[in-house]
Design a protein around this motif. Structure first.
Motif, PDB file in Angstrom:
ATOM      1  N   PRO A 156     -10.942  11.560   9.875  1.00 44.30           N
ATOM      2  CA  PRO A 156     -10.764  12.232   8.599  1.00 44.30           C
ATOM      3  C   PRO A 156     -11.591  11.523   7.548  1.00 44.30           C
ATOM      4  O   PRO A 156     -11.984  10.363   7.747  1.00 44.30           O
ATOM      5  CB  PRO A 156      -9.264  12.075   8.318  1.00 44.30           C
ATOM      6  CG  PRO A 156      -8.829  10.909   9.143  1.00 44.30           C
ATOM      7  CD  PRO A 156      -9.813  10.732  10.267  1.00 44.30           C
ATOM      8  N   ALA A 157     -11.815  12.204   6.490  1.00 43.34           N
ATOM      9  CA  ALA A 157     -12.608  11.594   5.419  1.00 43.34           C
ATOM     10  C   ALA A 157     -11.907  10.363   4.881  1.00 43.34           C
ATOM     11  O   ALA A 157     -12.546   9.379   4.526  1.00 43.34           O
ATOM     12  CB  ALA A 157     -12.819  12.587   4.293  1.00 43.34           C
ATOM     13  N   PHE A 158     -10.517  10.396   4.814  1.00 40.63           N
ATOM     14  CA  PHE A 158      -9.774   9.264   4.271  1.00 40.63           C
ATOM     15  C   PHE A 158      -9.412   8.295   5.360  1.00 40.63           C
ATOM     16  O   PHE A 158      -9.172   8.687   6.492  1.00 40.63           O
ATOM     17  CB  PHE A 158      -8.488   9.742   3.591  1.00 40.63           C
ATOM     18  CG  PHE A 158      -8.765  10.583   2.382  1.00 40.63           C
ATOM     19  CD1 PHE A 158      -9.223   9.959   1.217  1.00 40.63           C
ATOM     20  CD2 PHE A 158      -8.598  11.953   2.407  1.00 40.63           C
ATOM     21  CE1 PHE A 158      -9.487  10.726   0.102  1.00 40.63           C
ATOM     22  CE2 PHE A 158      -8.872  12.713   1.290  1.00 40.63           C
ATOM     23  CZ  PHE A 158      -9.320  12.105   0.130  1.00 40.63           C
ATOM     24  N   GLY A 159      -9.374   7.034   4.995  1.00 39.46           N
ATOM     25  CA  GLY A 159      -8.959   6.018   5.943  1.00 39.46           C
ATOM     26  C   GLY A 159      -8.318   4.861   5.225  1.00 39.46           C
ATOM     27  O   GLY A 159      -8.518   4.683   4.019  1.00 39.46           O
ATOM     28  N   GLY A 160      -7.533   4.042   5.930  1.00 41.53           N
ATOM     29  CA  GLY A 160      -6.941   2.856   5.314  1.00 41.53           C
ATOM     30  C   GLY A 160      -5.644   2.474   5.974  1.00 41.53           C
ATOM     31  O   GLY A 160      -5.089   3.231   6.769  1.00 41.53           O
ATOM     32  N   TRP A 161      -5.184   1.270   5.658  1.00 42.45           N
ATOM     33  CA  TRP A 161      -3.966   0.722   6.240  1.00 42.45           C
ATOM     34  C   TRP A 161      -3.130   0.099   5.110  1.00 42.45           C
ATOM     35  O   TRP A 161      -3.620  -0.236   4.061  1.00 42.45           O
ATOM     36  CB  TRP A 161      -4.304  -0.384   7.270  1.00 42.45           C
ATOM     37  CG  TRP A 161      -4.746   0.158   8.608  1.00 42.45           C
ATOM     38  CD1 TRP A 161      -5.964   0.643   8.925  1.00 42.45           C
ATOM     39  CD2 TRP A 161      -3.922   0.260   9.745  1.00 42.45           C
ATOM     40  NE1 TRP A 161      -6.024   1.055  10.228  1.00 42.45           N
ATOM     41  CE2 TRP A 161      -4.740   0.823  10.779  1.00 42.45           C
ATOM     42  CE3 TRP A 161      -2.591  -0.045  10.060  1.00 42.45           C
ATOM     43  CZ2 TRP A 161      -4.255   1.067  12.077  1.00 42.45           C
ATOM     44  CZ3 TRP A 161      -2.147   0.184  11.357  1.00 42.45           C
ATOM     45  CH2 TRP A 161      -2.969   0.759  12.348  1.00 42.45           C
ATOM     46  N   VAL A 162      -1.853  -0.083   5.410  1.00 46.81           N
ATOM     47  CA  VAL A 162      -0.995  -0.817   4.484  1.00 46.81           C
ATOM     48  C   VAL A 162       0.005  -1.634   5.298  1.00 46.81           C
ATOM     49  O   VAL A 162       0.374  -1.247   6.405  1.00 46.81           O
ATOM     50  CB  VAL A 162      -0.283   0.151   3.502  1.00 46.81           C
ATOM     51  CG1 VAL A 162       0.660   1.084   4.237  1.00 46.81           C
ATOM     52  CG2 VAL A 162       0.466  -0.629   2.410  1.00 46.81           C
ATOM     53  N   ARG A 163       0.402  -2.797   4.710  1.00 50.75           N
ATOM     54  CA  ARG A 163       1.355  -3.661   5.405  1.00 50.75           C
ATOM     55  C   ARG A 163       2.063  -4.527   4.362  1.00 50.75           C
ATOM     56  O   ARG A 163       1.665  -4.568   3.196  1.00 50.75           O
ATOM     57  CB  ARG A 163       0.609  -4.549   6.402  1.00 50.75           C
ATOM     58  CG  ARG A 163      -0.300  -5.560   5.707  1.00 50.75           C
ATOM     59  CD  ARG A 163      -1.112  -6.382   6.662  1.00 50.75           C
ATOM     60  NE  ARG A 163      -1.903  -7.381   5.932  1.00 50.75           N
ATOM     61  CZ  ARG A 163      -3.030  -7.131   5.293  1.00 50.75           C
ATOM     62  NH1 ARG A 163      -3.541  -5.879   5.277  1.00 50.75           N
ATOM     63  NH2 ARG A 163      -3.654  -8.093   4.660  1.00 50.75           N
ATOM     64  N   THR A 164       3.130  -5.188   4.797  1.00 55.98           N
ATOM     65  CA  THR A 164       3.761  -6.179   3.917  1.00 55.98           C
ATOM     66  C   THR A 164       3.471  -7.547   4.474  1.00 55.98           C
ATOM     67  O   THR A 164       3.250  -7.703   5.675  1.00 55.98           O
ATOM     68  CB  THR A 164       5.278  -5.992   3.829  1.00 55.98           C
ATOM     69  OG1 THR A 164       5.822  -6.050   5.157  1.00 55.98           O
ATOM     70  CG2 THR A 164       5.633  -4.678   3.177  1.00 55.98           C
ATOM     71  N   GLU A 165       3.477  -8.538   3.579  1.00 57.76           N
ATOM     72  CA  GLU A 165       3.235  -9.915   4.025  1.00 57.76           C
ATOM     73  C   GLU A 165       4.380 -10.796   3.568  1.00 57.76           C
ATOM     74  O   GLU A 165       5.169 -10.403   2.674  1.00 57.76           O
ATOM     75  CB  GLU A 165       1.878 -10.394   3.504  1.00 57.76           C
ATOM     76  CG  GLU A 165       0.754  -9.566   4.155  1.00 57.76           C
ATOM     77  CD  GLU A 165      -0.643 -10.109   3.887  1.00 57.76           C
ATOM     78  OE1 GLU A 165      -0.748 -11.136   3.188  1.00 57.76           O
ATOM     79  OE2 GLU A 165      -1.596  -9.490   4.379  1.00 57.76           O
ATOM     80  N   ILE A 166       4.433 -12.019   4.123  1.00 57.67           N
ATOM     81  CA  ILE A 166       5.631 -12.836   3.909  1.00 57.67           C
ATOM     82  C   ILE A 166       5.789 -13.320   2.471  1.00 57.67           C
ATOM     83  O   ILE A 166       6.840 -13.771   2.064  1.00 57.67           O
ATOM     84  CB  ILE A 166       5.632 -14.065   4.855  1.00 57.67           C
ATOM     85  CG1 ILE A 166       4.363 -14.876   4.620  1.00 57.67           C
ATOM     86  CG2 ILE A 166       5.841 -13.655   6.286  1.00 57.67           C
ATOM     87  CD1 ILE A 166       4.444 -16.247   5.244  1.00 57.67           C
ATOM     88  N   ASP A 167       4.735 -13.238   1.658  1.00 62.86           N
ATOM     89  CA  ASP A 167       4.893 -13.640   0.245  1.00 62.86           C
ATOM     90  C   ASP A 167       5.470 -12.489  -0.594  1.00 62.86           C
ATOM     91  O   ASP A 167       5.516 -12.546  -1.806  1.00 62.86           O
ATOM     92  CB  ASP A 167       3.567 -14.128  -0.334  1.00 62.86           C
ATOM     93  CG  ASP A 167       2.459 -13.078  -0.219  1.00 62.86           C
ATOM     94  OD1 ASP A 167       2.728 -11.998   0.385  1.00 62.86           O
ATOM     95  OD2 ASP A 167       1.356 -13.313  -0.730  1.00 62.86           O
ATOM     96  N   GLY A 168       5.906 -11.410   0.074  1.00 61.31           N
ATOM     97  CA  GLY A 168       6.578 -10.333  -0.663  1.00 61.31           C
ATOM     98  C   GLY A 168       5.616  -9.355  -1.293  1.00 61.31           C
ATOM     99  O   GLY A 168       5.988  -8.626  -2.202  1.00 61.31           O
ATOM    100  N   VAL A 169       4.359  -9.343  -0.792  1.00 63.25           N
ATOM    101  CA  VAL A 169       3.365  -8.464  -1.398  1.00 63.25           C
ATOM    102  C   VAL A 169       2.998  -7.369  -0.396  1.00 63.25           C
ATOM    103  O   VAL A 169       2.838  -7.628   0.796  1.00 63.25           O
ATOM    104  CB  VAL A 169       2.107  -9.264  -1.794  1.00 63.25           C
ATOM    105  CG1 VAL A 169       1.054  -8.344  -2.410  1.00 63.25           C
ATOM    106  CG2 VAL A 169       2.471 -10.376  -2.774  1.00 63.25           C
ATOM    107  N   ILE A 170       2.908  -6.128  -0.910  1.00 66.83           N
ATOM    108  CA  ILE A 170       2.433  -5.008  -0.082  1.00 66.83           C
ATOM    109  C   ILE A 170       0.935  -4.941  -0.291  1.00 66.83           C
ATOM    110  O   ILE A 170       0.467  -4.826  -1.434  1.00 66.83           O
ATOM    111  CB  ILE A 170       3.092  -3.692  -0.525  1.00 66.83           C
ATOM    112  CG1 ILE A 170       4.612  -3.780  -0.357  1.00 66.83           C
ATOM    113  CG2 ILE A 170       2.508  -2.503   0.228  1.00 66.83           C
ATOM    114  CD1 ILE A 170       5.377  -2.641  -1.017  1.00 66.83           C
ATOM    115  N   ARG A 171       0.175  -5.047   0.796  1.00 69.62           N
ATOM    116  CA  ARG A 171      -1.291  -5.068   0.679  1.00 69.62           C
ATOM    117  C   ARG A 171      -1.881  -3.976   1.552  1.00 69.62           C
ATOM    118  O   ARG A 171      -1.301  -3.639   2.589  1.00 69.62           O
ATOM    119  CB  ARG A 171      -1.866  -6.420   1.109  1.00 69.62           C
ATOM    120  CG  ARG A 171      -1.463  -7.565   0.191  1.00 69.62           C
ATOM    121  CD  ARG A 171      -2.295  -8.805   0.437  1.00 69.62           C
ATOM    122  NE  ARG A 171      -1.965  -9.838  -0.544  1.00 69.62           N
ATOM    123  CZ  ARG A 171      -0.997 -10.725  -0.384  1.00 69.62           C
ATOM    124  NH1 ARG A 171      -0.281 -10.725   0.741  1.00 69.62           N
ATOM    125  NH2 ARG A 171      -0.740 -11.597  -1.322  1.00 69.62           N
TER     126      ARG A 171
END
Lengths: 394, 1027
Positions: free
Chosen positions: B18-33
């Motif tokens: 698809p034209a759009f792409g990307g990922w998301v996750r959480t990390e142990i410092d409490g930040v969603i990246r």
């Protein structure tokens, strides 16, 4: 016929000086005059007037009853202060017969000394009317009119006096600097001690160094206690005797009397007699002798700038102009003799004691004999007028 | 942040279909990246919505740089985003999350584990900034972290920097940071509030460490060569800033390294450099931020006015309000303790009743314009006994904004103390308030001397400038006479163009000139009209309009008197401005009002901020303009400024001042050459002076004691002239009859001028208690009204009016009978009384028993005349005053010449007689029937009195000037005199009036007096005093 001045207290003020020296003057003119004072303060009185004992009888009393005894045989009893007027009224009421007629030689408008509404104030106001059928007299027109207007009693004007023995000029040449003196009475608010200190300090800051500033009238410690700090340039002479005051006035060119008002302003006139030009309050009776910019400066002392302005005028004037004003001041003061004052009082007494009344010569003419207590002197016959008044008030 | 798992994940990725792409996750410092990219448009930065538990948490732009994303071949790698989870989501419970591309059709970023669980012990970092300046900052981060977070700078909701190069100092649960900033970069950042945050915090709405950099520069001259330079608007900024200061425009005349402490530098400069208006720039690391430029102003060093208590008005120190029980008087002492602080020695001695608690001494409403101008409280005082003084700044609600407590040891020892007063820029109005409490705690008066109390700029002590009071001098100088207070009154500056249209707005035209239109539907048109000689502002409008010209604030606020001048007209050019509109040009143009107004920030009744216009003075109204320019001129006298009250902030003296020209209906007007010149005060309005009787007992009663009214006069009582006795004017307002005062009866019939002059001289020359009864015997309405008005203002005067003329004798008889006093002075209405006249008559009344009547001498009073009884024509003389003399001069000559003999005489002229009322009544009063119009009635009365054994006396030392027969003309007078003479002879056939008048004429004291007065006059002539 005898006249008794009633002068309680230790004396020392301008009013007491007048009474004492004019009593002596009347005595010297041959009248039978005594000066009754309070026993409790007699020591202080003697200190203030050491010459008195040699000049006239000084009977002592402590209350109205004793005063009645002192007045027995007198033809005229003259109060000299508000408390003495009230006391005299009491003493006269207590006298059954041979009651002398009453007089009140008003020295000041005494209600001004007290907080309105207080017993002292009420008594001071009452003093002008408490003596019925009394001769009220005062030495300034201002005081006469003031009492007349506020108490409805006519007041006879008599002449003021100063003691030229003590207060006389020194006509020797002077240096170029001007000497300015002032009296500070820290515990007499109407003499405006704070204003006097403030003005002296402002003058100390403004005047060129060749001019001198002198103050006197109280101990330096008293000034300090009251928070009245004098500039280091002001030379404070402390408490001075009359002779010392006269010497300071003789050395001064300008004398500052910055009181709120002066009923008469004795020191100002004494200053003039010493060849010193006074700055006097506009309010009160100073106009008796002061002519603005002629022999004195007369200002609304409520305004510091008005005071500083005339001082700066005087200092800025030529030596010739200053000398002219001093001469004019001396000439004015010379007109106020004890004799003239005593005579004017004699005239007032004579008129008051009235038709057929006469004033007898002193029964004790010699000073040595004058020391005998007056109460014990042989009483004269009462005048018809005195009898009449006694019967009216009995 | 790179780790092995991440890289492995990236390798597995295939080019996105698809034209759009990307990922998301959480990390142990409490930040969603995560990251997101549009393959079809690599230049686009996608907007991502992060949702937690199906609720939106944040909307972010995926534009952060991530090296790994770049390594994957995605453009410049700026496709990453971060969102820090807020504390509410760190509750130990699982939360589901997702990230969706907003710009695409609901594309959801891939996620491996869509549930996170964070412990409450893991909280977002807390960031504090200790110090911030253009070149660097210091602060701390608190919280649990394995390694300190990255920091970045945000400004007004926008990321203003990449992660910064930070130096860390790690402690337990705390990390201190310091970093350098580039002043150039800082200068580029717009917006005042800056924030250090960890990435993702700002996106999630979490607060970081906030600070603001100084956004402006202010330089003020506080003394000779002393300049205080402030960088207001910043904070916190507690550290020092090293920089260079450059003074003088493009070609600097002075440069010097300078160190700012607490946003302030105090410079000691050569006097030729520290001049008002000089350009000041700051160079930080060689860079001169544009916003850090200023001109040197002569600013007041103190927000409090009259801070050294040097200036006094009636009743107290100027601009200060005394506490309810306080009484103040000025003091002066050049104490070394005062001189060292630059004070001159002035102080206020303040005495309070002393209840044992805190007593207010002084207060003053102030307008600190922002915290930077007023940041220090200072007090210099001493006291009689140990006491604690509290100097406070209260805000409008009465809450304390700053305070300074000073212990005074007593014993009159001076104490100086100062303290910071961080008021903040929101503090624009308040009160400075000084209280004192005696340490003894007991009741009794407490005396405190205050030599200075100030809310103002700090650092003056360091600078060595006068600490107190300079502002007042500056202000006084600004209101000095002859100063122009209109700014750009000649319309020489037009920074915004030459033609304007204002519709429902206020618009600046020429510099400092505004036009105001209230409604959009009624616009104003304005135009610069230039001629060869000057420039005018032409304005036209269809309804209400106002032209406002800016005034010098300090000058106007101190203005007591000034003159407004302007040229106004209604030129065709202005009329043409309306030609385009539907309204016809107005037929007339009227300026409805010209006013001086003060504009300040105030509050509506609902408490909302609004601009308040306060009319300071109305200069003129209803001025009709013509086509030809006309120069108008008016006086302006603003009322004395009231002491500012917190409840009435609009009355404060600060604010902007304008001269406003208002138009109410259609107008076409032009104004030019507008001027408001401060002027010298007229003598009728002297400057306020401190006047106080020192003795309170006297002050408490002087106003109540008859005769001492002048002692409490609010103005200085002038000393009389040199040659007059120095006497305060005795205002004997009235006197009670039972006090035996004198009633003065004045019979009036027409001749208003002479009558009023007579009554005036009576008021000013009479010093003994008296009342006045004016009998208006049928005067014409004009006279009647003027006399009535005169009497109405004087409580000691009363008026009786006869509607018909009853004749002089009836009036005189009525006057004497109506009196209640024993002595009545009966006066003609054409006299000029002289000083002391009544006293003199009373003096003479006591000169002998049974004196019934007393008369003075005069210029025209038959045998009482001086210097001549008869004129050359053989008639009774009306002696003219010698040229250059007035009645008082003549009175003085008579006093000098008189023997004070008070001669007894057989008759008295009736022009002015002091009468014993009981005698008049005993004699049956005046004979009204025989002498209806006067002329003989007094002789008749005198004859009857003499026959009854009473005495008549001339007060030969009193002169009263007689203008002579104002009531009747000369011919009529002669007739009346003859009739009177006949009646007199008929009534007193036994009296030889000829012999009586001869004895009167030849009375030796009067003969002497006439001679002596002649000598006085000729003496004055020879001295050149008269001609």
């Amino acid at each position: 016929m005898r006249i008794v001045f009633v002068l309680p207290g230790r004396g020392g003020g301008g009013g007491s000086h007048s009474v004492v020296q004019e009593s002596i003057g009347l005595r010297r003119m041959g009248l039978d005059v005594a000066l009754a004072t309070t026993r409790g303060s007699y020591a202080g009185f003697q200190l203030n007037y050491p010459e008195l004992d040699r000049s006239l009888p000084v009977p002592l009393f402590q209350d109205a009853q004793e005063l009645s005894a002192v007045l027995a045989g007198a033809d005229l009893a003259v109060a000299t202060t508000a408390p003495s007027a009230n006391l005299l009224a009491e003493a006269l009421t207590a006298m059954e017969e041979r009651r002398p007629r009453a007089g009140y030689y008003i020295q000041d408008y005494e209600p001004l000394f007290f907080t309105p509404g207080t017993p002292e104030w009420t008594a001071a106001r009452a003093s002008y009317t408490v003596l019925t059928d009394a001769l009220l007299m005062a030495k300034t027109d201002w005081l006469c009119r003031l009492v007349q207007a506020n108490h409805g009693r006519p007041v006879v004007k008599v002449s003021p006096s100063i003691d030229h023995e003590t207060y006389h000029p020194d006509l020797r040449e002077r240096g170029p600097g001007v000497t300015i003196s002032a009296m500070i009475r820290p515990r007499t608010p109407r003499r405006a001690p704070r204003r006097t200190v403030r003005v002296l300090n402002r003058l100390a800051a403004q005047l060129p160094a060749e001019h001198a500033l002198i103050s006197f009238g109280c101990e330096a410690s008293e000034l300090e206690r009251e928070g009245l700090m004098l500039d280091s340039r002001v030379e404070h002479g402390g408490v001075l005797s009359r002779r010392q005051v006269a010497a300071v006035l003789r050395s001064s060119d300008l004398f500052l009397d910055l009181s709120d008002y002066q009923a008469f302003g004795r020191t100002g006139l004494e200053g003039m007699a010493c060849g010193c030009v006074p700055v006097l309050p506009l309010f009160g009776g100073g106009d008796e002798y002061a002519r603005h910019r002629e022999n004195a400066y007369v200002v609304d002392t409520r305004d510091d700038d008005a005071i500083l302005s005339v001082v700066s005028d005087f200092v800025g004037d030529s030596a010739e102009t200053r000398s002219q004003m001093r001469s004019s001041a001396m000439a004015t003061a010379l007109a106020y003799s004890v004799e003239r004052a005593a005579f004017s009082e004699y005239e007032a007494f004579r008129r008051f004691l009235g038709k057929g009344g006469r004033i007898a010569p002193a029964t004790v003419a010699e000073p040595a004999e004058a020391e005998a207590p007056v109460a014990e002197a042989a009483p004269e016959e009462p005048s018809p007028a005195a009898e009449e008044s006694a019967s009216v008030t009995a | 942040m790179a780790d092995g798992r991440h890289l492995k994940l990236l390798r597995k990725l295939k080019p996105p279909k698809p034209a759009f792409g990307g990922w998301v996750r959480t990390e142990i410092d409490g930040v969603i990246r995560g990251w997101a990219v549009n393959g079809d448009d690599p230049g686009a930065r996608l907007r991502i919505e992060v949702r937690v538990d199906n609720e939106p948490l944040a909307t972010v732009t995926a534009d952060r740089y991530d090296a790994k994303v770049e390594a994957l071949g995605h453009g410049d790698g700026r496709y990453a985003f971060e969102v820090m989870t807020p504390p509410a989501l760190r509750d130990g419970a699982p939360h589901r999350f997702e990230a969706r591309v907003l710009d695409g059709p609901g594309y959801v970023l891939k996620v491996k584990q869509d549930v996170f669980t964070f412990s409450p012990s893991l909280q977002p970092p807390e960031i504090n900034v200790f110090e911030a300046s253009w070149t660097g900052s210091r602060g701390e981060v608190r919280g649990r972290f394995h390694s300190p977070p990255r920091l970045e700078l945000w400004a007004d909701g926008n990321r203003a920097s990449e992660p910064l190069d930070v130096v860390w100092d790690l402690k337990k649960d705390r990390a201190f940071f310091s970093l350098r900033l580039d002043p150039r970069r800082m200068a580029e950042i717009e917006g005042g509030a800056l924030e250090f945050v960890a990435p993702g915090m700002a996106e999630a709405g979490l607060k970081g460490g906030r600070f603001a950099l100084p956004s402006a520069l202010r330089a003020r001259r506080v003394g000779d060569g002393r300049v205080v330079v402030d960088m207001p608007g910043g904070g916190p900024l507690y550290g020092a800033l090293q920089c260079r200061i450059r003074i003088g425009g493009g070609d600097p005349i002075f440069t010097s390294p300078v160190r700012f402490e607490r946003q302030r530098a105090v410079l000691a400069l050569p006097e030729e450099v520290a001049v008002d208006g000089a350009d000041v720039r700051i160079a930080i690391d060689g860079f001169e931020p544009e916003r850090l430029r200023a001109r040197i102003e002569p600013a007041p060093p103190s927000v409090t006015r009259n801070a050294d208590l040097r200036h006094w008005e009636h009743g107290g120190p100027a601009h200060w309000r005394l506490g309810p029980t306080a009484r103040a008087e000025p003091g002066f002492h050049r104490a070394p303790a005062l001189l060292r602080l630059g004070a001159e020695g002035h102080f206020a001695r303040i005495e309070v009743a002393g209840t044992g608690g805190a007593e207010r001494l002084l207060s003053q409403a102030v307008r600190p314009s922002g915290g930077a101008q007023a940041d220090e409280l200072a007090l210099l005082a001493r006291s009689s006994e140990p006491a604690v003084c509290r100097l406070r700044v209260l805000d409008r609600s009465g809450s304390q904004a700053a305070s300074l407590n000073v212990r005074l040891p007593g014993g009159w020892t001076w104490v100086y103390s100062e303290a910071l007063a961080a008021l903040g820029p929101q503090m624009t109005e308040g009160v400075v308030d000084l209280e004192a409490t005696a340490e003894s705690g007991g009741p009794g008066p407490l005396v405190v001397d205050v030599a200075g109390l100030r809310l103002g700029v700090s650092g003056l002590r360091v600078a060595g400038a006068p600490m107190f009071g300079e502002a007042e001098l500056t202000k006084a100088a600004r209101a000095a006479p002859g100063r122009e207070l209109v700014l750009n009154g000649d319309l020489s500056r037009w920074p915004g163009g030459l033609r304007f249209r204002a519709a429902g707005e206020r618009l600046e035209t020429a510099a400092g000139w505004h036009v105001l239109s209230r409604e959009v539907a009624a616009p104003l048109h304005a135009l610069a009209l230039t001629s060869e000689t000057d420039t005018a502002l032409a304005v036209a409008g269809e309804g209400f309009g106002r032209i406002e010209v800016r005034l010098d604030e300090d000058g106007v606020s101190a203005l007591k008197y000034g003159r407004v001048r302007f040229t106004a007209f209604t030129p065709d050019a202005a009329r043409r401005l309306l030609a385009q509109s539907a309204a016809a040009a107005p037929r007339h143009t009227v300026i409805d009002r010209v006013r001086v107004i003060r504009r300040s920030a105030g509050r509506s009744s609902a408490g909302e901020s609004r601009v308040v216009d306060h009319v300071v003075a109305t200069v003129a109204g209803r001025l009709l303009l013509t086509r030809d320019p006309h120069e108008f001129e008016f006086e302006v006298r603003p009322p004395t400024a009231a002491v500012v009250d917190l409840t009435e902030p609009e009355r404060a003296q600060s604010g902007e001042y304008y001269l406003a020209f208002e138009f109410r209906s259609a107008f076409a007007a032009a104004l030019s050459k507008v001027s408001l010149m401060s002027g010298a005060l007229r003598s009728s309005a002297p400057p306020p002076t401190f006047l106080q009787l020192e003795d309170r007992n006297i002050a408490a009663q002087a106003g109540e004691v008859r005769g001492l009214e002048a002692w409490v006069a609010p103005a200085v009582v002038a000393t009389p002239a040199t040659d007059a006795p120095a006497r305060a004017t005795m205002n004997w307002s009235w006197s009670r009859a039972d006090l035996g005062s004198v009633e003065v009866v004045v019979c009036v019939h027409n001749a208003p001028e002479q009558t009023l002059a007579c009554l005036r001289s009576l008021s000013t020359s009479t010093e003994v208690p008296h009342t006045v009864h004016v009998i208006d015997d049928g005067s014409e309405p004009d006279t009647a009204e003027r006399v009535r008005a005169f009497v109405a203002e004087r409580p000691w005067m009363r008026l009786t009016r006869h509607e018909a003329n009853l004749g002089y004798t009836a009036s005189a008889d009525e006057g004497v009978r109506a009196a209640t006093s024993e002595w009545v002075a009966l006066l003609n209405s054409d006299l000029v009384l002289t000083r002391g006249w009544l006293e003199g008559l009373l003096d003479a009344s006591t000169s002998a028993p049974d004196v019934a009547f007393v008369g003075p001498v005069s210029n025209a009073a038959s045998y009482q005349s001086v210097p001549d009884i008869h004129g050359p024509d053989g008639r009774f003389a009306v002696n003219a005053l010698p040229a250059g003399w007035d009645a008082e001069d003549m009175a003085a000559a008579v006093r000098r010449a008189s023997q004070h003999a008070f001669p007894q005489v057989p008759l008295l002229n009736g022009f002015c007689t002091l009468m014993r009322r009981s005698v008049v009544l005993e004699l049956g009063g005046f004979n009204v029937t025989a002498f209806p119009a006067g002329y003989g009635e007094e002789n008749d009365l005198c004859a009857r009195a003499t026959k009854a054994g009473h005495k008549l006396v001339v007060a030969d030392h009193v002169y009263v000037h007689h203008v002579k027969s104002a009531s009747f003309g000369s011919e009529r007078r002669d007739e009346l005199a003859k009739a009177g003479s006949r009646a007199l002879k008929a009534l007193h056939p036994d009296v030889d009036f000829g012999a009586l008048t001869a004895s009167f004429r030849d009375s030796p004291p009067l003969v002497h007096l006439r001679d002596a007065v002649r000598r006085e006059i000729s003496g004055a002539v020879s001295r050149g005093a008269v001609s």
